[in-house]
Design a protein around this motif. Structure first.
Motif, PDB file in Angstrom:
ATOM      1  N   LYS A 123      65.144 -51.656  23.480  1.00 57.95           N
ATOM      2  CA  LYS A 123      65.535 -50.448  22.735  1.00 57.95           C
ATOM      3  C   LYS A 123      64.748 -49.241  23.222  1.00 57.95           C
ATOM      4  CE  LYS A 123      67.173 -52.573  18.441  1.00 57.95           C
ATOM      5  NZ  LYS A 123      66.887 -52.831  17.001  1.00 57.95           N
ATOM      6  N   ARG A 124      63.455 -49.444  23.449  1.00 55.70           N
ATOM      7  CA  ARG A 124      62.619 -48.351  23.973  1.00 55.70           C
ATOM      8  C   ARG A 124      63.104 -47.880  25.337  1.00 55.70           C
ATOM      9  NH1 ARG A 124      56.672 -50.455  24.057  1.00 55.70           N
ATOM     10  NH2 ARG A 124      56.487 -48.731  25.550  1.00 55.70           N
ATOM     11  N   LEU A 125      63.431 -48.826  26.198  1.00 58.06           N
ATOM     12  CA  LEU A 125      63.909 -48.477  27.547  1.00 58.06           C
ATOM     13  C   LEU A 125      65.203 -47.662  27.482  1.00 58.06           C
ATOM     14  CD1 LEU A 125      63.330 -51.861  29.471  1.00 58.06           C
ATOM     15  CD2 LEU A 125      62.106 -49.709  29.849  1.00 58.06           C
ATOM     16  N   LEU A 126      66.125 -48.110  26.635  1.00 53.81           N
ATOM     17  CA  LEU A 126      67.445 -47.464  26.587  1.00 53.81           C
ATOM     18  C   LEU A 126      67.414 -46.127  25.859  1.00 53.81           C
ATOM     19  CD1 LEU A 126      69.734 -50.584  25.981  1.00 53.81           C
ATOM     20  CD2 LEU A 126      69.076 -49.501  28.139  1.00 53.81           C
ATOM     21  N   GLU A 127      66.323 -45.841  25.117  1.00 51.46           N
ATOM     22  CA  GLU A 127      66.193 -44.553  24.435  1.00 51.46           C
ATOM     23  C   GLU A 127      65.455 -43.506  25.273  1.00 51.46           C
ATOM     24  OE1 GLU A 127      64.320 -45.730  20.828  1.00 51.46           O
ATOM     25  OE2 GLU A 127      66.169 -46.571  19.965  1.00 51.46           O
ATOM     26  N   LEU A 128      64.995 -43.910  26.466  1.00 52.15           N
ATOM     27  CA  LEU A 128      64.314 -42.961  27.353  1.00 52.15           C
ATOM     28  C   LEU A 128      65.267 -41.853  27.788  1.00 52.15           C
ATOM     29  CD1 LEU A 128      62.383 -45.458  29.685  1.00 52.15           C
ATOM     30  CD2 LEU A 128      61.343 -43.904  28.008  1.00 52.15           C
ATOM     31  N   ALA A 129      64.688 -40.678  28.098  1.00 53.28           N
ATOM     32  CA  ALA A 129      65.509 -39.565  28.583  1.00 53.28           C
ATOM     33  C   ALA A 129      66.208 -39.940  29.883  1.00 53.28           C
ATOM     34  CB  ALA A 129      64.627 -38.331  28.788  1.00 53.28           C
ATOM     35  N   SER A 130      65.496 -40.737  30.703  1.00 57.47           N
ATOM     36  CA  SER A 130      66.096 -41.261  31.939  1.00 57.47           C
ATOM     37  C   SER A 130      66.036 -42.783  31.879  1.00 57.47           C
ATOM     38  CB  SER A 130      65.325 -40.741  33.154  1.00 57.47           C
ATOM     39  OG  SER A 130      65.828 -41.314  34.347  1.00 57.47           O
ATOM     40  N   PRO A 131      67.025 -43.413  31.217  1.00 60.06           N
ATOM     41  CA  PRO A 131      66.976 -44.867  30.999  1.00 60.06           C
ATOM     42  C   PRO A 131      67.265 -45.639  32.289  1.00 60.06           C
ATOM     43  CG  PRO A 131      69.043 -43.998  30.185  1.00 60.06           C
ATOM     44  CD  PRO A 131      68.234 -42.816  30.624  1.00 60.06           C
ATOM     45  N   PRO A 132      66.901 -46.904  32.335  1.00 61.08           N
ATOM     46  CA  PRO A 132      67.177 -47.719  33.527  1.00 61.08           C
ATOM     47  C   PRO A 132      68.661 -48.028  33.659  1.00 61.08           C
ATOM     48  CG  PRO A 132      66.317 -49.098  31.766  1.00 61.08           C
ATOM     49  CD  PRO A 132      66.213 -47.686  31.275  1.00 61.08           C
ATOM     50  N   ASP A 133      69.087 -48.284  34.897  1.00 59.07           N
ATOM     51  CA  ASP A 133      70.472 -48.742  35.099  1.00 59.07           C
ATOM     52  C   ASP A 133      70.499 -50.243  35.413  1.00 59.07           C
ATOM     53  OD1 ASP A 133      69.457 -48.698  37.666  1.00 59.07           O
ATOM     54  OD2 ASP A 133      71.030 -47.419  38.511  1.00 59.07           O
ATOM     55  N   ALA A 134      69.300 -50.881  35.400  1.00 58.75           N
ATOM     56  CA  ALA A 134      69.214 -52.341  35.570  1.00 58.75           C
ATOM     57  C   ALA A 134      67.909 -52.823  34.953  1.00 58.75           C
ATOM     58  CB  ALA A 134      69.282 -52.728  37.041  1.00 58.75           C
ATOM     59  N   ILE A 135      67.921 -54.065  34.476  1.00 63.88           N
ATOM     60  CA  ILE A 135      66.718 -54.665  33.894  1.00 63.88           C
ATOM     61  C   ILE A 135      66.516 -56.054  34.503  1.00 63.88           C
ATOM     62  CG2 ILE A 135      65.615 -55.559  31.794  1.00 63.88           C
ATOM     63  CD1 ILE A 135      67.159 -53.461  30.196  1.00 63.88           C
ATOM     64  N   PHE A 136      65.294 -56.283  34.987  1.00 62.35           N
ATOM     65  CA  PHE A 136      64.899 -57.603  35.473  1.00 62.35           C
ATOM     66  C   PHE A 136      63.991 -58.221  34.420  1.00 62.35           C
ATOM     67  CE2 PHE A 136      61.510 -59.796  38.208  1.00 62.35           C
ATOM     68  CZ  PHE A 136      62.138 -61.035  38.112  1.00 62.35           C
ATOM     69  N   GLY A 137      64.464 -59.285  33.757  1.00 61.72           N
ATOM     70  CA  GLY A 137      63.689 -59.942  32.718  1.00 61.72           C
ATOM     71  C   GLY A 137      62.812 -61.037  33.288  1.00 61.72           C
ATOM     72  N   VAL A 138      61.635 -61.234  32.689  1.00 60.43           N
ATOM     73  CA  VAL A 138      60.686 -62.240  33.180  1.00 60.43           C
ATOM     74  C   VAL A 138      61.276 -63.645  33.110  1.00 60.43           C
ATOM     75  CG1 VAL A 138      59.503 -62.599  30.969  1.00 60.43           C
ATOM     76  CG2 VAL A 138      58.273 -62.993  33.124  1.00 60.43           C
ATOM     77  N   ASN A 139      62.204 -63.869  32.171  1.00 59.66           N
ATOM     78  CA  ASN A 139      62.928 -65.142  32.138  1.00 59.66           C
ATOM     79  C   ASN A 139      64.315 -64.927  31.522  1.00 59.66           C
ATOM     80  OD1 ASN A 139      62.444 -64.951  29.390  1.00 59.66           O
ATOM     81  ND2 ASN A 139      61.481 -66.957  29.188  1.00 59.66           N
ATOM     82  N   ASP A 140      65.109 -65.974  31.446  1.00 59.79           N
ATOM     83  CA  ASP A 140      66.480 -65.855  30.935  1.00 59.79           C
ATOM     84  C   ASP A 140      66.507 -65.446  29.469  1.00 59.79           C
ATOM     85  OD1 ASP A 140      67.464 -66.578  33.400  1.00 59.79           O
ATOM     86  OD2 ASP A 140      67.831 -68.678  32.864  1.00 59.79           O
TER      87      ASP A 140
END
Length: 343
Positions: free
Chosen positions: A239-256
């Protein structure tokens, strides 16, 4: 005979008016005992439900055929696959596995090792807990070595410790995952990082960072947030990532599990996967193939890790002379699915 307690050799001896040693020899098919006597004693023992006291026998022959497996959790597919690999090799050889779960607690890990040693366990397979890394206390591991009990690290390890280990190449798995996202066209790649200090977390983080550097991609501190290894730990960070002014267009999670948590948050925000945001996990847990969309991930050969760890234990057990620790690192493999294949 009192049926509320187990039948003993002494009970059988009284029944046949002979010594307990005669009964013991008869039950073990010793040729010094008359064949008819052997047969009668064996049949009677079976009839009354006599069972050999394996603990007493182990005290006599100095072997318990008992092994300890100490892991942070058994709720994840990977840990159960490792245990299955250990069982596949060691159970047919007569070994019993005693599974201890630490829930990432240093005190539980220390207590488990102490109990296993007091029960004269012949070998211990250990995946080090988070709190042990955080605290930096390793005296309980030293006590295992001092007892000359084989200690094999599985998956998580303590790098400065002289013992054998079977692990997975997490670094190159993470590098391949991020490289795949870059090749598809994702440019702002976030990382939901595992707990600091854990070898698996740090190796995956290192793979993520070095891949971004190789392709001259931005490394943004605000796109790197710590999680644990469960689904719930990914919710607030995503939620924090997606609320950024410049949010990510991909996320790499540490696990599934973490990637699946991120997937839920992205969907709740109305984002399309993979068009608006790409997702990659790690572990190739069975559920990853059945999420919607299916999750791109990195396969870790858990069952094979267990089998290789078994081999390391047997090598140490059967070795002669000075013990030289062995290290086995198995390759990981990128599994590309729908969650990252933006067209």
């Amino acid at each position: 005979m009192n049926s509320s307690r187990p039948v003993t050799i002494k009970d059988i001896a009284r029944r046949f008016r002979c010594s307990p040693s005669t009964v013991s020899r008869a039950l073990n098919d010793h040729p010094a005992i008359n064949e008819d006597t052997r047969k009668n004693i064996q049949e009677y023992a079976k009839e009354v439900g006599y069972q050999r006291n394996e603990v007493s026998l182990s005290l006599l022959n100095k072997k318990t055929a008992s092994l300890g497996v100490v892991v942070p959790t058994i709720s994840n597919y990977y840990e159960t696959a490792v245990i299955e690999g250990l069982h596949t090799v060691l159970q047919p050889m007569g070994y019993t596995l005693n599974i201890c779960v630490t829930n990432e607690s240093y005190l539980l890990e220390k207590e488990s090792l102490s109990k296993l040693l007091s029960n004269r366990t012949e070998g211990i397979f250990l995946s080090v807990s988070q709190e042990t890394y955080d605290a930096g206390y390793y005296e309980h591991l030293e006590s295992v070595i001092q007892r000359k009990t084989p200690l094999i690290f599985i998956d998580r390890e303590y790098e400065d410790f002289e013992t054998s280990r079977a692990t997975v190449d997490d670094y190159h798995g993470a590098f391949a995952a991020v490289e795949h996202l870059i090749s598809i066209g994702y440019k702002q790649i976030a990382h939901l990082k595992g707990p600091n200090g854990l070898t698996v977390s740090e190796q995956r983080f290192k793979g993520y960072i070095n891949c971004l550097k190789k392709y001259n991609m931005p490394i943004r501190e605000d796109l790197i947030i710590n999680t644990n290894f469960n689904v719930e730990s990914a919710i607030l960070p995503t939620k924090r990532l997606l609320e950024l002014a410049s949010p990510p267009d991909a996320i790499f999670g540490v696990n599934d599990q973490v990637a699946i948590g991120a997937m839920r948050v992205a969907k709740d925000k109305g984002l399309r996967i993979p068009q608006d945001i790409g997702l990659v996990g790690f572990d190739n847990s069975p559920i990853s193939a059945y999420t919607f969309p299916s999750l791109t991930t990195v396969h870790r050969p858990g069952r094979k890790i267990g089998m290789e760890a078994s081999r390391l234990f047997l090598n140490q057990l059967n070795g002669s002379g000075d013990f030289a620790p062995e290290s086995i690192v198995l390759p990981s493999e990128l599994v590309i699915r729908e969650s990252s294949l933006r067209i």
